[in-house]
Enzyme design. Structure first.
Site, PDB file in Angstrom:
ATOM      1  N   TYR A 136       0.720  -1.082   0.133  1.00  0.00           N
ATOM      2  CA  TYR A 136       0.037   0.193   0.015  1.00  0.00           C
ATOM      3  C   TYR A 136       0.805   1.286   0.059  1.00  0.00           C
ATOM      4  CZ  TYR A 136      -4.314  -2.511   0.237  1.00  0.00           C
ATOM      5  OH  TYR A 136      -5.633  -3.204  -0.290  1.00  0.00           O
ATOM      6  N   LYS A 189       2.097 -15.928   0.651  1.00  0.00           N
ATOM      7  CA  LYS A 189       2.389 -16.100  -0.765  1.00  0.00           C
ATOM      8  C   LYS A 189       3.938 -16.571  -0.887  1.00  0.00           C
ATOM      9  CE  LYS A 189       1.143 -17.196  -5.202  1.00  0.00           C
ATOM     10  NZ  LYS A 189       0.237 -18.556  -5.303  1.00  0.00           N
ATOM     11  N   ASP A 222      -3.914 -17.883  -2.834  1.00  0.00           N
ATOM     12  CA  ASP A 222      -4.975 -18.222  -3.986  1.00  0.00           C
ATOM     13  C   ASP A 222      -5.744 -19.611  -3.439  1.00  0.00           C
ATOM     14  OD1 ASP A 222      -2.255 -19.430  -3.748  1.00  0.00           O
ATOM     15  OD2 ASP A 222      -2.218 -19.893  -5.982  1.00  0.00           O
ATOM     16  N   ASP A 246      -7.046  -7.219   2.519  1.00  0.00           N
ATOM     17  CA  ASP A 246      -8.017  -6.195   1.763  1.00  0.00           C
ATOM     18  C   ASP A 246      -8.954  -7.270   0.983  1.00  0.00           C
ATOM     19  OD1 ASP A 246      -9.494  -3.975   1.136  1.00  0.00           O
ATOM     20  OD2 ASP A 246      -7.796  -2.971   0.046  1.00  0.00           O
ATOM     21  N   ASP A 250     -13.122  -8.648   1.542  1.00  0.00           N
ATOM     22  CA  ASP A 250     -14.231  -8.257   0.499  1.00  0.00           C
ATOM     23  C   ASP A 250     -15.037  -9.713   0.201  1.00  0.00           C
ATOM     24  OD1 ASP A 250     -13.748  -5.804   1.117  1.00  0.00           O
ATOM     25  OD2 ASP A 250     -13.361  -5.160  -0.937  1.00  0.00           O
TER      26      ASP A 250
END
Length: 359
Positions: A136, A189, A222, A246, A250
């Site tokens: 970010y 990841k 993933d 984030d 959602d």
């Protein structure tokens, strides 16, 4: 300080679009719950961001607001519409506030409510998102942006992962899990980002040694997305870095019914901010149709955080009253249009206020 002897002092920021409507609805429910729990009335401190602040100060996030927040322990932030700000003033107030006040943890629950159609009716989990670094660009550098273009045809971004930030978010997740089903899943990841997200994973496991009563495992991001769609009930607390958190929160919000129900809390060890996940929805502004439930549930999280920090059972009671009242209102078939109901913002809020007293 005993909250029955002194007023709780909370900041309140309307924001843009539907912000003034859902913030007013939230204030009304908080005031009702605080009174029902036997606490002294809240002292609200109004502050300004967004279009109102641009009109008054020429800045969507004036220094006056930031300075006032530094004097507060907690506040409610309405949604903002920074995409519509003038190009030279296009900052995201929420991100700036989180960075300035050190709100490093973003706590986002996702649970299905009776009366709300959910793709995953058995979902009941919490995503604990590291809020201060990662990819970010607005918060991962001391000065300047973490995203830049060395040439016209090349864009680059810097991801920042630090041991300190990993440790403190891991503690948040593990403490939270102790009050739930005692399971934490670390999402990373590390197969392709071994130095950055690999550090995140390894530090979380190291911190977990201090919590032997909590079971800890890990997943690639993933695979985690697939697992959330297929079997969300298997997960309890998920801890991950900023970008992954984030996206996954959602997804979890939609699985549980609607982003209109998605609550969140941004906090450090000393300050907290209630902020719904959804945006400002300017097309709905002024029509009394917005769903206030997400911000009302976020405010309940804020009161519960204050109750833990201050060891105040009455604040826990007020928080529980709000959560139960929202749930009971939805279970009674009373909902706003985004959930397929007919209730206006004010009608939904009055029903919640009434149920605050029905413990």
């Amino acid at each position: 300080m005993t909250a029955t002897k002194a007023n709780l002092r909370l900041g309140v920021i309307d924001g843009d679009g539907i912000g003034p409507e859902v913030v007013a609805a939230t204030r009304a429910v908080v005031d009702e719950a605080i009174g029902a729990a036997g606490l002294a009335p809240v002292r609200w401190v109004p502050l300004s961001i967004g279009h109102d602040a641009i009109a008054a100060y020429g800045n969507p996030l004036p220094e006056q607001t930031l300075t006032a927040l530094e004097d507060l322990d907690a506040w409610i932030l309405g949604p903002h519409d920074n995409a519509s700000y003038p190009a030279d003033l296009r900052v995201a107030p929420g991100g700036v506030i989180r960075k300035r006040l050190g709100l490093y943890a973003n706590i986002r629950p996702a649970a299905a409510f009776t009366g709300v159609r959910a793709m995953a009716p058995d979902i009941d989990l919490v995503i604990v998102r590291e809020n201060s670094e990662g990819f970010y660009a607005d918060r991962n550098m001391f000065a300047g942006s973490g995203e830049f273009r060395p040439t016209e045809d090349v864009a680059m971004a810097v991801a920042v992962i630090t041991r300190q930030a990993c440790e403190r978010i891991a503690h948040q997740a593990l403490r939270l899990a102790r009050g739930r089903r005692k399971r934490v899943t670390v999402v990373h990841k590390a197969n392709v980002l071994p130095m950055t997200t690999g550090l995140f994973r390894d530090v979380c496991y190291a911190v977990a040694e201090q919590y032997p009563d909590v079971t800890v495992d890990d997943e690639h991001v993933d695979a985690m997305a697939a697992h959330l769609v297929r079997s969300p009930a298997e997960f309890d607390v998920i801890v991950t870095e900023n970008l992954f958190g984030d996206i996954l929160s959602d997804l979890a919000g939609e699985l549980s019914g609607s982003l209109g129900m998605a609550a969140s809390l941004n906090c450090s060890d000393t300050r907290a901010m209630a902020q719904a996940v959804h945006g400002a929805a300017p097309g709905l502004a002024g029509h009394n149709r917005a769903n206030p439930a997400a911000l009302q549930l976020s405010a309940a999280m804020l009161l519960r955080w204050l109750g833990v920090r201050d060891n105040n059972s009455l604040l826990h009671d007020a928080a529980d009253r709000i959560t139960h009242a929202v749930a009971a209102t939805l279970a009674a078939g009373i909902a706003t249009a985004d959930l397929g109901g007919l209730a206006s913002t004010s009608e939904f809020t009055e029903q919640v206020r009434a149920r605050v007293h029905r413990r």
